[in-house]
Scaffold this motif. Structure first.
Motif, PDB file in Angstrom:
ATOM      1  N   THR A   1       0.829  -1.196   0.000  1.00  0.00           N
ATOM      2  CA  THR A   1       0.000   0.000   0.000  1.00  0.00           C
ATOM      3  C   THR A   1       0.866   1.248   0.000  1.00  0.00           C
ATOM      4  O   THR A   1       1.820   1.375   0.760  1.00  0.00           O
ATOM      5  N   LYS A   2       0.531   2.179  -0.884  1.00  0.00           N
ATOM      6  CA  LYS A   2       1.234   3.446  -0.961  1.00  0.00           C
ATOM      7  C   LYS A   2       0.444   4.529  -0.217  1.00  0.00           C
ATOM      8  O   LYS A   2      -0.774   4.583  -0.285  1.00  0.00           O
ATOM      9  N   ILE A   3       1.177   5.405   0.480  1.00  0.00           N
ATOM     10  CA  ILE A   3       0.564   6.477   1.257  1.00  0.00           C
ATOM     11  C   ILE A   3       0.508   7.732   0.397  1.00  0.00           C
ATOM     12  O   ILE A   3       1.510   8.117  -0.213  1.00  0.00           O
ATOM     13  N   SER A   4      -0.639   8.379   0.343  1.00  0.00           N
ATOM     14  CA  SER A   4      -0.764   9.613  -0.424  1.00  0.00           C
ATOM     15  C   SER A   4      -0.115  10.766   0.340  1.00  0.00           C
ATOM     16  O   SER A   4       0.183  10.668   1.535  1.00  0.00           O
ATOM     17  N   ASN A   5       0.105  11.885  -0.372  1.00  0.00           N
ATOM     18  CA  ASN A   5       0.701  13.063   0.261  1.00  0.00           C
ATOM     19  C   ASN A   5      -0.158  13.565   1.424  1.00  0.00           C
ATOM     20  O   ASN A   5       0.354  13.915   2.492  1.00  0.00           O
ATOM     21  N   TYR A   6      -1.469  13.603   1.203  1.00  0.00           N
ATOM     22  CA  TYR A   6      -2.375  14.091   2.237  1.00  0.00           C
ATOM     23  C   TYR A   6      -2.365  13.180   3.458  1.00  0.00           C
ATOM     24  O   TYR A   6      -2.351  13.649   4.600  1.00  0.00           O
ATOM     25  N   GLN A   7      -2.357  11.875   3.225  1.00  0.00           N
ATOM     26  CA  GLN A   7      -2.328  10.929   4.336  1.00  0.00           C
ATOM     27  C   GLN A   7      -1.048  11.065   5.151  1.00  0.00           C
ATOM     28  O   GLN A   7      -1.082  11.011   6.377  1.00  0.00           O
ATOM     29  N   LEU A   8       0.078  11.248   4.464  1.00  0.00           N
ATOM     30  CA  LEU A   8       1.346  11.440   5.173  1.00  0.00           C
ATOM     31  C   LEU A   8       1.293  12.707   6.019  1.00  0.00           C
ATOM     32  O   LEU A   8       1.746  12.717   7.172  1.00  0.00           O
ATOM     33  N   PHE A   9       0.734  13.775   5.454  1.00  0.00           N
ATOM     34  CA  PHE A   9       0.621  15.029   6.199  1.00  0.00           C
ATOM     35  C   PHE A   9      -0.245  14.853   7.441  1.00  0.00           C
ATOM     36  O   PHE A   9       0.117  15.285   8.543  1.00  0.00           O
ATOM     37  N   VAL A  10      -1.396  14.222   7.276  1.00  0.00           N
ATOM     38  CA  VAL A  10      -2.348  14.046   8.377  1.00  0.00           C
ATOM     39  C   VAL A  10      -1.726  13.222   9.493  1.00  0.00           C
ATOM     40  O   VAL A  10      -1.787  13.589  10.684  1.00  0.00           O
ATOM     41  N   VAL A  11      -1.127  12.090   9.142  1.00  0.00           N
ATOM     42  CA  VAL A  11      -0.538  11.208  10.156  1.00  0.00           C
ATOM     43  C   VAL A  11       0.602  11.920  10.880  1.00  0.00           C
ATOM     44  O   VAL A  11       0.727  11.833  12.110  1.00  0.00           O
ATOM     45  N   THR A  12       1.443  12.645  10.136  1.00  0.00           N
ATOM     46  CA  THR A  12       2.561  13.361  10.752  1.00  0.00           C
ATOM     47  C   THR A  12       2.067  14.445  11.693  1.00  0.00           C
ATOM     48  O   THR A  12       2.570  14.602  12.815  1.00  0.00           O
ATOM     49  N   PHE A  13       1.069  15.192  11.261  1.00  0.00           N
ATOM     50  CA  PHE A  13       0.524  16.305  12.056  1.00  0.00           C
ATOM     51  C   PHE A  13      -0.045  15.800  13.379  1.00  0.00           C
ATOM     52  O   PHE A  13       0.299  16.303  14.453  1.00  0.00           O
ATOM     53  N   ILE A  14      -0.904  14.787  13.324  1.00  0.00           N
ATOM     54  CA  ILE A  14      -1.524  14.274  14.553  1.00  0.00           C
ATOM     55  C   ILE A  14      -0.491  13.546  15.407  1.00  0.00           C
ATOM     56  O   ILE A  14      -0.515  13.624  16.640  1.00  0.00           O
ATOM     57  N   PHE A  15       0.440  12.841  14.775  1.00  0.00           N
ATOM     58  CA  PHE A  15       1.493  12.142  15.515  1.00  0.00           C
ATOM     59  C   PHE A  15       2.301  13.131  16.348  1.00  0.00           C
ATOM     60  O   PHE A  15       2.624  12.859  17.510  1.00  0.00           O
ATOM     61  N   GLN A  16       2.640  14.278  15.768  1.00  0.00           N
ATOM     62  CA  GLN A  16       3.463  15.250  16.491  1.00  0.00           C
ATOM     63  C   GLN A  16       2.690  15.942  17.614  1.00  0.00           C
ATOM     64  O   GLN A  16       3.268  16.302  18.634  1.00  0.00           O
ATOM     65  N   LEU A  17       1.390  16.125  17.422  1.00  0.00           N
ATOM     66  CA  LEU A  17       0.585  16.661  18.524  1.00  0.00           C
ATOM     67  C   LEU A  17       0.552  15.665  19.671  1.00  0.00           C
ATOM     68  O   LEU A  17       0.742  16.022  20.827  1.00  0.00           O
ATOM     69  N   GLY A  18       0.301  14.407  19.321  1.00  0.00           N
ATOM     70  CA  GLY A  18       0.370  13.315  20.285  1.00  0.00           C
ATOM     71  C   GLY A  18      -0.276  13.634  21.617  1.00  0.00           C
ATOM     72  O   GLY A  18      -1.401  14.113  21.687  1.00  0.00           O
ATOM     73  N   THR A  19       0.454  13.372  22.681  1.00  0.00           N
ATOM     74  CA  THR A  19      -0.051  13.645  24.032  1.00  0.00           C
ATOM     75  C   THR A  19       0.431  15.000  24.545  1.00  0.00           C
ATOM     76  O   THR A  19       0.158  15.355  25.688  1.00  0.00           O
ATOM     77  N   THR A  20       1.120  15.755  23.687  1.00  0.00           N
ATOM     78  CA  THR A  20       1.732  17.006  24.124  1.00  0.00           C
ATOM     79  C   THR A  20       0.705  18.036  24.568  1.00  0.00           C
ATOM     80  O   THR A  20       0.852  18.675  25.601  1.00  0.00           O
ATOM     81  N   ILE A  21      -0.362  18.192  23.785  1.00  0.00           N
ATOM     82  CA  ILE A  21      -1.279  19.290  24.074  1.00  0.00           C
ATOM     83  C   ILE A  21      -2.092  19.052  25.342  1.00  0.00           C
ATOM     84  O   ILE A  21      -2.494  20.000  26.004  1.00  0.00           O
ATOM     85  N   ILE A  22      -2.344  17.809  25.674  1.00  0.00           N
ATOM     86  CA  ILE A  22      -3.162  17.554  26.859  1.00  0.00           C
ATOM     87  C   ILE A  22      -2.365  17.805  28.137  1.00  0.00           C
ATOM     88  O   ILE A  22      -2.902  18.242  29.152  1.00  0.00           O
TER      89      ILE A  22
END
Length: 361
Positions: free
Chosen positions: A2-23
């Protein structure tokens, strides 16, 4: 594969970096200058991401665990590469403990910790079994919810009249030192250094040449969002911000419009759970894919239950309370002895070795 689209990579990276930090808030040690620590961490994070993506470009078609054998040889590189999957499983255990403490403290006080962590581990196992395609679609589903809740929260906070611009002043009251201590090494590694786990999937993107731009964009936007949360919390709480364990959760409790719209803390838990879940799934999938590649296994799926069981046990036993979990294990052990060597020092050294080998050829 399975290949990851540009948008999917952006979304996963963005939420991954937010992670548990904001809470948990970001940079509480800097007091009212915490938002400056978040911005500084983002700037340093961009540099760290550039190192990671440079390694990916200089090792085309190879994942994180394949970089080390390719540059250091099998006998040195393979043991070094094995450390990363083990670290990722440990980080899933830490996030499981975060979920245990957050949910039991805020929502389900009388629920046994085992039930909370076991449900979380089961969901991780189920999603990891589906592979990177499931993770990408999960990220696409989570992003609109996260952004919608964020916008609603900002509007309601302004409507509640609880924001005080004077709480941000004076800026740099104690100089640059507290801000720098927040940004390095904890800040840059916590949200941005962990992005190295996504290097396991960069070769599987539809446009590998765009990985750098997409990841940098996600890093900047996640850094700005973390900064916004810090600014909102400081505008409301002022100096008290540094003493709050769950600033976002507490921030939602002060919203009150017409004594009708209030008690919105559940939104904070929803934030936390979604991003903690996605980050855990990505880390676990990275770990098991890495072990599969290093051991030449046909499939990583036989490892899912044992690995999730290890994460579950870690989540239940690694700390007795939230103070020990954060201040002792995180700041005194994890950051200086695990994250700095594995997320900063070793990748930088690997980049130098790779560059010298390319230069020699």
């Amino acid at each position: 594969m399975t290949k990851i689209s540009n948008y999917q990579l952006f979304v996963v990276t963005f939420i991954f970096q937010l992670g548990t930090t904001i809470i948990f808030g970001f940079g509480g040690l800097a007091g009212r200058d915490a938002w400056l620590g978040a911005l500084s961490s983002c700037c340093l994070g961009v540099i760290v991401i550039l190192i990671y993506t440079a390694l990916s470009r200089m090792n085309p078609g190879l994942t994180l665990v394949q970089w080390f054998p390719a540059q250091f040889g099998r006998w040195i590189g393979t043991p070094l590469a094995f450390i990363y999957p083990l670290m990722f499983i440990y980080l899933v255990g830490r996030i499981t403990a975060d979920v245990r403490d957050m949910v039991s403290t805020t929502l389900l006080e009388n629920t046994p910790h085992f039930i909370i962590t076991a449900v979380f581990a089961f969901i991780i196992a189920y999603c990891v079994y589906g592979g990177i395609e499931i993770v990408s679609r999960l990220g696409e589903m989570f992003l609109p919810i996260v952004l919608f809740i964020f916008i609603i929260e900002v509007i309601l906070l302004f409507g509640s009249g609880v924001l005080n611009i004077h709480n941000l002043l004076p800026i740099f009251e104690d100089g640059w030192e507290p801000v720098f201590k927040v940004a390095f090494p904890s800040g840059v590694t916590e949200s941005f250094g962990e992005t190295l786990a996504l290097a396991m999937f960069w070769p599987n993107t539809k446009h590998p040449e765009k990985v750098t731009k997409i990841t940098i964009l996600a890093t900047i936007l996640s850094g700005l969002m973390i900064t916004c949360f810090d600014v909102l919390a400081i505008l409301v709480f002022g100096d008290m911000f540094s003493g709050l364990l769950y600033p976002l959760y507490t921030l939602l409790s002060v919203i009150s419009i017409g004594k009708f719209i209030e008690n919105l803390q559940l939104l904070g838990v929803l934030y936390f759970y979604m991003m903690a879940l996605l980050k855990s799934i990505v880390l676990m999938l990275s770990a098991l894919t890495g072990i599969q590649q290093l051991t030449k296994m046909k499939s990583y799926r036989v490892l899912i239950i044992p690995a999730c069981a290890v994460a579950l046990v870690l989540g239940l036993t690694m700390s007795k309370n939230i103070a020990e979990h954060i201040y002792r294990h995180h700041f005194e052990i994890l950051v200086p002895y695990v994250w700095v060597p594995l997320l900063l020092v070793l990748p930088t050294f690997l980049l130098i070795v790779t560059w010298l080998r390319k230069l020699k050829k």
